[in-house]
Design a protein around this motif. Sequence first.
Motif, PDB file in Angstrom:
ATOM      1  N   ILE A  29     -18.127   4.799 -39.295  1.00 11.02           N
ATOM      2  CA  ILE A  29     -18.214   4.227 -40.638  1.00 11.02           C
ATOM      3  C   ILE A  29     -16.945   4.533 -41.419  1.00 11.02           C
ATOM      4  N   SER A  30     -16.477   5.765 -41.267  1.00 14.01           N
ATOM      5  CA  SER A  30     -15.250   6.181 -41.949  1.00 14.01           C
ATOM      6  C   SER A  30     -14.086   5.262 -41.597  1.00 14.01           C
ATOM      7  N   ALA A  31     -13.954   4.957 -40.305  1.00 13.55           N
ATOM      8  CA  ALA A  31     -12.859   4.110 -39.852  1.00 13.55           C
ATOM      9  C   ALA A  31     -12.968   2.699 -40.425  1.00 13.55           C
ATOM     10  N   ARG A  32     -14.202   2.222 -40.587  1.00 13.78           N
ATOM     11  CA  ARG A  32     -14.398   0.857 -41.080  1.00 13.78           C
ATOM     12  C   ARG A  32     -14.308   0.744 -42.594  1.00 13.78           C
ATOM     13  N   THR A  33     -14.367   1.856 -43.289  1.00 13.13           N
ATOM     14  CA  THR A  33     -14.426   1.811 -44.753  1.00 13.13           C
ATOM     15  C   THR A  33     -13.274   2.541 -45.430  1.00 13.13           C
ATOM     16  N   ASN A  34     -12.502   3.333 -44.667  1.00 11.06           N
ATOM     17  CA  ASN A  34     -11.467   4.160 -45.269  1.00 11.06           C
ATOM     18  C   ASN A  34     -12.058   5.201 -46.217  1.00 11.06           C
ATOM     19  N   LEU A  35     -13.302   5.542 -45.985  1.00 12.08           N
ATOM     20  CA  LEU A  35     -13.911   6.651 -46.725  1.00 12.08           C
ATOM     21  C   LEU A  35     -13.897   7.861 -45.806  1.00 12.08           C
ATOM     22  N   ARG A  36     -13.866   9.044 -46.367  1.00 14.59           N
ATOM     23  CA  ARG A  36     -13.848  10.245 -45.566  1.00 14.59           C
ATOM     24  C   ARG A  36     -15.216  10.498 -44.956  1.00 14.59           C
ATOM     25  N   VAL A  37     -15.209  11.126 -43.793  1.00 12.75           N
ATOM     26  CA  VAL A  37     -16.472  11.459 -43.147  1.00 12.75           C
ATOM     27  C   VAL A  37     -17.329  12.302 -44.078  1.00 12.75           C
ATOM     28  N   ALA A  38     -16.687  13.204 -44.811  1.00 16.26           N
ATOM     29  CA  ALA A  38     -17.421  14.064 -45.740  1.00 16.26           C
ATOM     30  C   ALA A  38     -18.134  13.237 -46.804  1.00 16.26           C
ATOM     31  N   THR A  39     -17.534  12.121 -47.185  1.00 19.62           N
ATOM     32  CA  THR A  39     -18.148  11.254 -48.196  1.00 19.62           C
ATOM     33  C   THR A  39     -19.382  10.562 -47.622  1.00 19.62           C
ATOM     34  N   ILE A  40     -19.284  10.120 -46.376  1.00 11.24           N
ATOM     35  CA  ILE A  40     -20.425   9.489 -45.716  1.00 11.24           C
ATOM     36  C   ILE A  40     -21.558  10.509 -45.596  1.00 11.24           C
ATOM     37  N   SER A  41     -21.194  11.712 -45.210  1.00  8.13           N
ATOM     38  CA  SER A  41     -22.178  12.776 -45.079  1.00  8.13           C
ATOM     39  C   SER A  41     -22.909  13.007 -46.394  1.00  8.13           C
ATOM     40  N   SER A  42     -22.137  13.103 -47.456  1.00 12.20           N
ATOM     41  CA  SER A  42     -22.704  13.327 -48.783  1.00 12.20           C
ATOM     42  C   SER A  42     -23.680  12.207 -49.169  1.00 12.20           C
ATOM     43  N   LEU A  43     -23.278  10.979 -48.903  1.00 11.75           N
ATOM     44  CA  LEU A  43     -24.132   9.830 -49.207  1.00 11.75           C
ATOM     45  C   LEU A  43     -25.445   9.883 -48.415  1.00 11.75           C
ATOM     46  N   GLU A  44     -25.324  10.138 -47.119  1.00 13.77           N
ATOM     47  CA  GLU A  44     -26.528  10.158 -46.282  1.00 13.77           C
ATOM     48  C   GLU A  44     -27.475  11.292 -46.668  1.00 13.77           C
ATOM     49  N   ASN A  45     -26.897  12.342 -47.264  1.00 15.17           N
ATOM     50  CA  ASN A  45     -27.731  13.469 -47.663  1.00 15.17           C
ATOM     51  C   ASN A  45     -28.302  13.325 -49.073  1.00 15.17           C
ATOM     52  N   GLY A  46     -28.125  12.132 -49.646  1.00 15.95           N
ATOM     53  CA  GLY A  46     -28.819  11.853 -50.903  1.00 15.95           C
ATOM     54  C   GLY A  46     -28.130  12.306 -52.172  1.00 15.95           C
ATOM     55  N   ASP A  47     -26.814  12.341 -52.173  1.00 21.93           N
ATOM     56  CA  ASP A  47     -26.097  12.689 -53.395  1.00 21.93           C
ATOM     57  C   ASP A  47     -26.151  11.525 -54.382  1.00 21.93           C
ATOM     58  N   ALA A  48     -26.863  11.735 -55.481  1.00 17.32           N
ATOM     59  CA  ALA A  48     -27.028  10.669 -56.478  1.00 17.32           C
ATOM     60  C   ALA A  48     -25.764  10.427 -57.280  1.00 17.32           C
ATOM     61  N   GLY A  49     -24.770  11.295 -57.112  1.00 17.99           N
ATOM     62  CA  GLY A  49     -23.518  11.118 -57.831  1.00 17.99           C
ATOM     63  C   GLY A  49     -22.580  10.159 -57.124  1.00 17.99           C
ATOM     64  N   THR A  50     -22.970   9.754 -55.933  1.00 19.22           N
ATOM     65  CA  THR A  50     -22.166   8.801 -55.167  1.00 19.22           C
ATOM     66  C   THR A  50     -21.909   7.532 -55.973  1.00 19.22           C
ATOM     67  N   LYS A  51     -20.695   7.015 -55.856  1.00 22.23           N
ATOM     68  CA  LYS A  51     -20.369   5.794 -56.590  1.00 22.23           C
ATOM     69  C   LYS A  51     -20.950   4.575 -55.879  1.00 22.23           C
ATOM     70  N   LEU A  52     -21.270   3.592 -56.691  1.00 26.77           N
ATOM     71  CA  LEU A  52     -21.785   2.333 -56.165  1.00 26.77           C
ATOM     72  C   LEU A  52     -20.801   1.731 -55.165  1.00 26.77           C
ATOM     73  N   ALA A  53     -19.517   1.827 -55.449  1.00 32.37           N
ATOM     74  CA  ALA A  53     -18.497   1.273 -54.547  1.00 32.37           C
ATOM     75  C   ALA A  53     -18.601   1.895 -53.163  1.00 32.37           C
ATOM     76  N   THR A  54     -18.874   3.188 -53.125  1.00 34.48           N
ATOM     77  CA  THR A  54     -18.998   3.890 -51.848  1.00 34.48           C
ATOM     78  C   THR A  54     -20.206   3.391 -51.075  1.00 34.48           C
ATOM     79  N   LEU A  55     -21.327   3.328 -51.754  1.00 33.85           N
ATOM     80  CA  LEU A  55     -22.543   2.848 -51.104  1.00 33.85           C
ATOM     81  C   LEU A  55     -22.372   1.424 -50.595  1.00 33.85           C
ATOM     82  N   LEU A  56     -21.772   0.573 -51.426  1.00 28.36           N
ATOM     83  CA  LEU A  56     -21.596  -0.828 -51.036  1.00 28.36           C
ATOM     84  C   LEU A  56     -20.664  -0.970 -49.846  1.00 28.36           C
ATOM     85  N   ALA A  57     -19.623  -0.141 -49.791  1.00 27.77           N
ATOM     86  CA  ALA A  57     -18.694  -0.207 -48.663  1.00 27.77           C
ATOM     87  C   ALA A  57     -19.404   0.171 -47.368  1.00 27.77           C
ATOM     88  N   VAL A  58     -20.217   1.212 -47.423  1.00 27.20           N
ATOM     89  CA  VAL A  58     -20.932   1.649 -46.227  1.00 27.20           C
ATOM     90  C   VAL A  58     -21.955   0.596 -45.812  1.00 27.20           C
TER      91      VAL A  58
END
Lengths: 81, 81
Positions: A29-58
């Motif tokens: 996912i990181s490779a396809r979105t240019n987001l860091r693996v740590a960011t994907i991890s944070s999102l999957e673990n339910g961080d409500a502070g995640t930006k909409l842009a991040t969620l939409l990219a994933v």
Amino acid sequence: MDLSARTAEQIGEAIRRARKARGWTQGDISARTNLRVATISSLENGDAGTKLATLLAVMAALGLEFRLVERGGSVEIEDIF
Amino acid sequence: MDLSARTAEQIGEAIRRARKARGWTQGDISARTNLRVATISSLENGDAGTKLATLLAVMAALGLEFRLVERGGSVEIEDIF
DNA sequence: CTTTGATTTACGCTCCACCGTAAAAGGAGC
DNA sequence: GCTCCTTTTACGGTGGAGCGTAAATCAAAG
């Protein structure tokens, strides 16, 4: 596979399921979105502070989209036709 | 009323429609969520920088929830039963 | 137990969402 | 035109997301 969600945790879990259903790692996912693996991890673990842009990219990387529905509503017959 | 969304703009538009369908102002949402009216405005106008927590709070106030579905996929028969 | 790949966590940094507050711009009705 | 309500925009301030980089923890296979 139920993908309804009303909390960040449920969204994260749905993302994780969709990712694994495709046999992908967070690195994929990181490779396809240019987001860091740590960011994907944070999102999957339910961080409500995640930006909409991040969620939409994933979600885009996973070929997913949202559907906003009434709470507790099951699929209405009007939604089908 | 189509509520599918894959961009921040579409999500904002869906939120705005749901809000107006209830006859509410941004001020009404603000009062129910403790978010500023300006924040609601920003969300409805498609700001992808909006936090997930903000979107979820507004959706909760409107009695909405997400459903994550495959892109372009119409409602599958498996989703009903 | 050890190795290998995946996921999580940490540190310093920059950027910006959201805050309080306020003013400016829209819009509907008189 | 003017008024009233709603929405948008602005300014200074604070907290935290996501970055680069790296290390630590987990998990399955040998």
